[in-house]
Every structure is written in structure tokens, then in C-alpha cells.
Design a protein around this motif. Structure first.
Motif, mmCIF file in Angstrom:
data_model
loop_
_atom_site.group_PDB
_atom_site.id
_atom_site.type_symbol
_atom_site.label_atom_id
_atom_site.label_comp_id
_atom_site.label_asym_id
_atom_site.label_seq_id
_atom_site.Cartn_x
_atom_site.Cartn_y
_atom_site.Cartn_z
ATOM 1 N N UNK B 85 0.851 -1.103 -0.148
ATOM 2 C CA UNK B 85 -0.095 -0.182 -0.094
ATOM 3 C C UNK B 85 0.901 1.292 0.085
ATOM 4 N N UNK B 86 0.664 2.041 -1.026
ATOM 5 C CA UNK B 86 1.329 3.180 -0.861
ATOM 6 C C UNK B 86 0.369 4.335 -0.223
ATOM 7 N N UNK B 87 1.415 5.151 0.476
ATOM 8 C CA UNK B 87 0.619 6.300 1.318
ATOM 9 C C UNK B 87 1.318 7.575 1.199
ATOM 10 N N UNK B 88 0.523 8.531 0.985
ATOM 11 C CA UNK B 88 0.969 10.092 0.465
ATOM 12 C C UNK B 88 2.307 10.189 1.479
ATOM 13 N N UNK B 90 3.760 12.899 2.925
ATOM 14 C CA UNK B 90 3.676 13.739 3.619
ATOM 15 C C UNK B 90 2.609 13.726 4.735
ATOM 16 N N UNK B 91 1.787 12.591 4.574
ATOM 17 C CA UNK B 91 0.806 12.333 5.496
ATOM 18 C C UNK B 91 1.369 11.681 6.911
ATOM 19 N N UNK B 96 -3.766 9.391 7.849
ATOM 20 C CA UNK B 96 -4.339 8.191 7.285
ATOM 21 C C UNK B 96 -5.676 7.658 7.995
ATOM 22 N N UNK B 98 -7.789 9.506 9.445
ATOM 23 C CA UNK B 98 -8.804 10.341 9.282
ATOM 24 C C UNK B 98 -9.398 10.126 8.068
ATOM 25 N N UNK B 99 -8.546 9.896 7.004
ATOM 26 C CA UNK B 99 -9.068 9.532 5.584
ATOM 27 C C UNK B 99 -9.864 8.403 5.674
ATOM 28 N N UNK B 100 -9.512 7.278 6.240
ATOM 29 C CA UNK B 100 -10.036 5.713 6.521
ATOM 30 C C UNK B 100 -11.335 5.971 7.009
ATOM 31 N N UNK B 142 -6.088 0.430 10.414
ATOM 32 C CA UNK B 142 -7.053 0.529 9.481
ATOM 33 C C UNK B 142 -8.098 -0.589 9.053
#
Lengths: 227, 297
Positions: B85-88, B90-91, B96, B98-100, B142
Motif C-alpha cells: 500500500x502506497x501512502x502520501x 507527507x501524511x 491516514x 482520518x481518511x479511512x 485501518x
């Protein structure tokens, strides 16, 4: 559209790159130019404001690399990613446009070129016309450059490096061919004369059409892109 | 019990390789499935197609009775945690989560907080500064806190030590007992997860070799050892998975029939009967499959 908004919020978490970084570079350039203008006797016309536009192009090129795989991996639809990103670009372009148009007004109407003949935000030709007209030019240029970068990277996302290579070759061949035809028929002078005859505002409508083309290309590329 | 996943004639072919070939199976709701197989067997490709991150060459995938591609109703019910899994970059970890939370309707903050403490994750640390183990922990948080009706873990614990893996298994079972959902667990640490699995799917070279209830399978896999003549007599009419010869001693891995008393038969011939682990069975089965391909059978 709810999840498109969630994509916009995802981009907003990176507000340092989308919003602050271009402004830091812009104002650094402005203050350096202001110091030079104070020390100099001649009027200074500078293209420092171009850094904001360059940032939009670079951000357009990098957005997919930074967030697309993550978003798709986290169950967002491609369509939501696309529209959420569009909203983000619209927000950034709008807020930057308001700022630049305001600074152009301050420079031209309130401070007499910052009291030192520094023409940084209000440039001849680009900033002709009233504030609304200037804002339209700035906004369309920002949108155009973002989606130029975004469409290029969406071709890369969809077709990989071979797709990019083909795009590059086709673009080079087409560009060379058009250039050769124009040179052969001695049309360069005519084209320049015609382009210059239009105001920046009129030209912004022309690049608006091109921007719509880039947006459509990006949309259809992303619909079939994989993570 | 309803079906939550239906795969029919699924194929994924690239220019020079076919990753998944004519695969068909169904999964039921609220079960834990083990998707097992060697590297390159096609597990990750299959999971990518189930989650519409990859497009099939032909065949159908239906999740919760619908096509998953660009289908919010389906996609927000699937949480796919993969090793790659790629994550931004800068996150922060908190970004992560909050987005989930924004995408998964069953997201549980309490569970996320508890797991964050269990795995000692620093919420304000940037993703690019995390160790491999911490990155895996983020995925696990997650995967569990999303409480997605279909949760898929693809090698979720790369870089995690045995203690952290133990926490993952414990929390998975605890939360699964309270909030049942369908879990697909793809891993190479088969012995560790063996007791968690209710069903087993074994994939090799893009084909589904085996799909069975884990309990039933565990009762059918065994090996016998003894002299070659006696073992050969015993092997007749049985499904042999693997044969290993050391001098005059032969050890055979077999897949017995449920109704047969394999142990009694073996011991009556003086052979040593040993139940084998799921991991050993998967290794032997996939090795056999590869040997078949090499021999052109």
C-alpha cells in the motif's frame, strides 16, 4: 459527491504544498525584488509571479504520484478522486487568483508600484483591464497549467512509460511538422501579429478550451487507470 | 448464510503471462478465509481484481451481488490492506486514520485508539519516517478499525515481530467475535494463522488448486513413513501429494478421504502416521503442481 469532498479534504491535509509553499516562494521573490528596487534608480519589471504558475504545473504533474494509489487503495472511486481533485484545484486557483488580483490592484492603484517602481504583480499586457478581467486571466492560466501537468501524468498512470514515450514522440513529430509548415509558408510573422492583437483576456478563452481538453483527457485516462 | 463474493471464469492475462486463469469460486459472509499460495501464484492480482484496483481480462467479479468497479456501495464495504500500500509521504499516521474514517461507514474510533496504543504508534509521525513494522501496524489498525464487511489482508505484518503479530491475531479474533465480517487473510506464515482460518483457498500459477473447510482439511492431511515396498502398497488408490525418499525410508504426504480411517490403515501396515500442518501441506501441494508443469503433464 460526498466522497469527492473527502478526496478534497485528503488533498487539504497537504496544504503546505498546495497553498503555503508557492506563496512562500512568491513573497520571498517579491521582497528580494523590493530590496533591489529600493536600491535601484531604474524601474523593475519582474516575472517573479511566474513561480506560482510553475508550482501549479509541478503540482499537476505530482498529484497522481502522491495520492492516486493511496486513494484507490482506500476504496475511493476513480470518479470521486477526479472530482475531489478538481474541487481542490478550483479552490487553490480561486484563492490564489483573489490574492494576486488584489496585490495587482494594490501595486497599480494604491502604492504606485510599491513606491519604488517595482512592477511585480501588475505587468503590462497580462494585467491589462480591470480587476475582474485580470482575475479571469490569472484563474484560467492556473487551471490550464495544473491540468497540463495532470493530463500528462494521467497518461503515464494509464499507459505507463511506454505510453509516455509514444506521447512524447507523437508530440515532437506533430510539433516539428507544424513548425516546418509554418516556416515553409512564412506564417510566423502573421501568427505573432494575430496573437498579439488579442488581449490576454481574449487569449484566456482560447487556453480555456485547451484546458477543457486536458481535463477530459485526464478523466478518461483515470477511469481506466490501476493503482 | 449469504454469498458476499462470486467469481466466475476470472482471467487476468498480461502480454507474456497469465496471472489468473479461469478462476471461479464463491465466499460466504462472516467467515475467515485463508488465501494461500507461493509468491507469484496470483493471490495479490486476485485481490486487486476483487477490489476493482485491477481490471480482469475476462470473467466476472461480484461483491455483495454487484460489480465493484466505481461502485461506492460496494467499495466502502471493502477494506483491502496490502503490504505494498502506497501512502502520501507527507501524511502523518493521524491523516491516514482520518481518511479511512471518511470512507468506511463502520469505522470505530475507540478500536482505532486502542490498537494505536497496542502497537505504540506515534500519531503525529510522518508515514515516510516509519519503520517497516510500524507501516504494517498502520495497515492493521485501518483493516480492523474499519470493520468493513469484507476485509482483506495481504501479507499485513511484514516487519512485525512475533509479539505484534500475536496482538494482531488476538484483536482480530476478539473483534470478529463481536462484529462478524468476512476476512480474507493472505499470508506465508500459515502455521501462525492456521487456527484462525475457517476455510482455505490454495492458489498456484493462477489456478485454484484447493478450496475446503479448514477443519475438514486439517483432518485429512497426513504423512506416512516406512519402507518403500510397504508405503507403495499403502499409497495405492490414495491421493499422493508428495513423496520424499531418504535411503530406504520413504515419507509420503497424502490427502485422505474423510470417511477412511487413515491412521488405522497405516498403523496396521506398520507405517508411522503423522498428521501434518497446513503449511507443510501447502508447500507439498504447490511443489507438486510446479513439478507437473515442469514435466509438461
Amino acid at each position: 459527491m460526498n466522497h469527492a469532498w473527502n478526496v478534497t479534504r485528503m488533498h487539504l491535509r497537504y496544504n503546505s504544498i498546495w497553498l503555503y509553499m508557492p506563496l512562500i516562494v512568491l513573497f520571498s521573490s517579491f521582497f528580494i525584488n523590493l530590496i533591489i528596487a529600493v536600491l535601484s534608480d531604474v524601474p523593475i519589471y519582474t516575472g517573479g509571479v511566474a513561480s506560482v504558475y510553475l508550482f501549479m504545473l509541478i503540482t499537476g504533474l505530482l498529484t497522481l504520484r502522491n495520492t492516486f494509489s493511496f486513494a484507490i487503495g482506500f476504496s475511493f472511486r476513480r470518479k470521486d478522486y477526479f472530482f475531489g481533485t478538481f474541487l481542490m484545484v478550483a479552490f487553490v486557483s480561486f484563492s490564489t487568483t483573489v490574492l494576486l488580483a488584489l496585490l495587482s490592484y494594490v501595486e497599480n492603484n494604491l502604492t504606485n508600484a510599491w513606491g519604488n517602481e517595482l512592477y511585480f504583480f501588475h505587468l503590462p499586457y497580462l494585467n491589462d483591464g480591470n480587476v475582474v478581467i485580470q482575475a479571469c486571466v490569472i484563474f484560467s492560466l492556473m487551471f490550464h497549467l495544473y491540468y497540463l501537468g495532470f493530463s500528462i501524468s494521467s497518461v503515464h498512470r494509464r499507459f505507463g512509460r511506454y505510453g509516455m514515450m509514444i506521447l512524447l514522440i507523437v508530440s515532437l513529430v506533430a510539433g516539428s511538422l507544424i513548425s516546418a509548415i509554418i516556416t515553409y509558408f512564412h506564417w510566423w510573422q502573421i501568427i505573432f501579429t494575430k496573437v498579439i492583437a488579442y488581449s490576454a483576456f481574449q487569449l484566456s478563452w482560447g487556453i480555456g478550451l485547451l484546458t477543457i481538453f486536458f481535463i477530459l483527457v485526464s478523466y478518461f485516462m483515470l477511469r481506466r487507470a490501476t493503482s | 448464510m449469504g454469498q458476499i463474493l462470486e467469481i466466475n471464469g476470472l482471467t487476468k492475462a498480461y502480454k507474456d503471462v497469465t496471472s489468473i486463469y479461469q478462476m471461479s469460486f464463491t465466499l460466504k459472509e462472516n467467515k475467515i478465509y485463508g488465501l494461500l499460495g507461493r509468491n507469484g501464484a496470483g493471490k495479490t492480482t486476485l485481490m486487486h481484481m476483487i477490489t476493482a484496483q485491477l481490471f480482469p481480462t475476462c470473467g466476472d467479479v461480484k461483491v455483495f451481488g454487484e460489480e465493484p468497479y466505481e461502485n461506492t456501495r460496494v467499495l466502502q464495504q471493502i477494506c483491502f490492506i496490502k503490504e505494498s500500500q502506497a501512502y502520501p509521504e507527507y501524511f502523518q499516521i493521524s491523516d491516514v486514520f482520518a481518511t479511512a474514517k471518511s470512507i468506511y461507514p463502520n469505522w470505530n474510533d475507540g478500536l482505532a485508539n486502542q490498537l494505536t496504543q497496542d502497537f505504540q504508534l506515534p500519531l503525529n509521525r510522518r508515514i515516510k519516517e516509519l519503520s517497516r513494522g510500524m507501516l504494517s501496524s498502520v495497515g492493521i489498525v485501518v483493516g480492523l478499525a474499519s470493520r468493513a464487511p469484507l476485509t482483506i489482508f495481504d501479507e499485513p505484518y511484514l516487519g512485525l515481530d512475533a509479539v505484534a503479530r500475536g496482538i494482531f491475531y488476538d484483536r482480530l479474533i476478539e473483534d470478529y467475535a463481536e462484529y462478524p465480517r468476512t476476512v480474507i487473510l493472505s499470508t506465508h506464515l500459515i502455521d501462525e494463522v492456521s487456527q484462525l482460518l475457517e476455510h482455505v483457498l490454495i492458489i498456484e500459477r493462477g489456478e485454484l488448486l484447493f478450496y475446503e473447510d479448514a477443519e475438514s482439511l486439517r483432518s485429512r492431511i497426513y504423512s506416512v513413513s516406512g519402507s518403500s515396498e510397504v508405503v507403495e502398497t499403502y499409497m495405492k488408490g490414495k491421493e499422493v501429494i508428495h513423496v520424499e525418499k531418504i535411503g530406504s525410508l520413504v515419507t509420503v504426504t497424502l490427502l485422505g478421504k474423510k470417511e477412511e480411517n487413515n491412521k488405522k490403515q497405516a498403523e496396521s501396515l506398520g507405517l508411522e502416521y503423522v498428521p501434518i500442518s497446513l503449511q507443510k501441506f501447502v508447500v507439498d501441494l504447490t511443489t507438486k503442481s510446479r513439478e507437473k508443469v515442469v514435466k509438461g503433464q
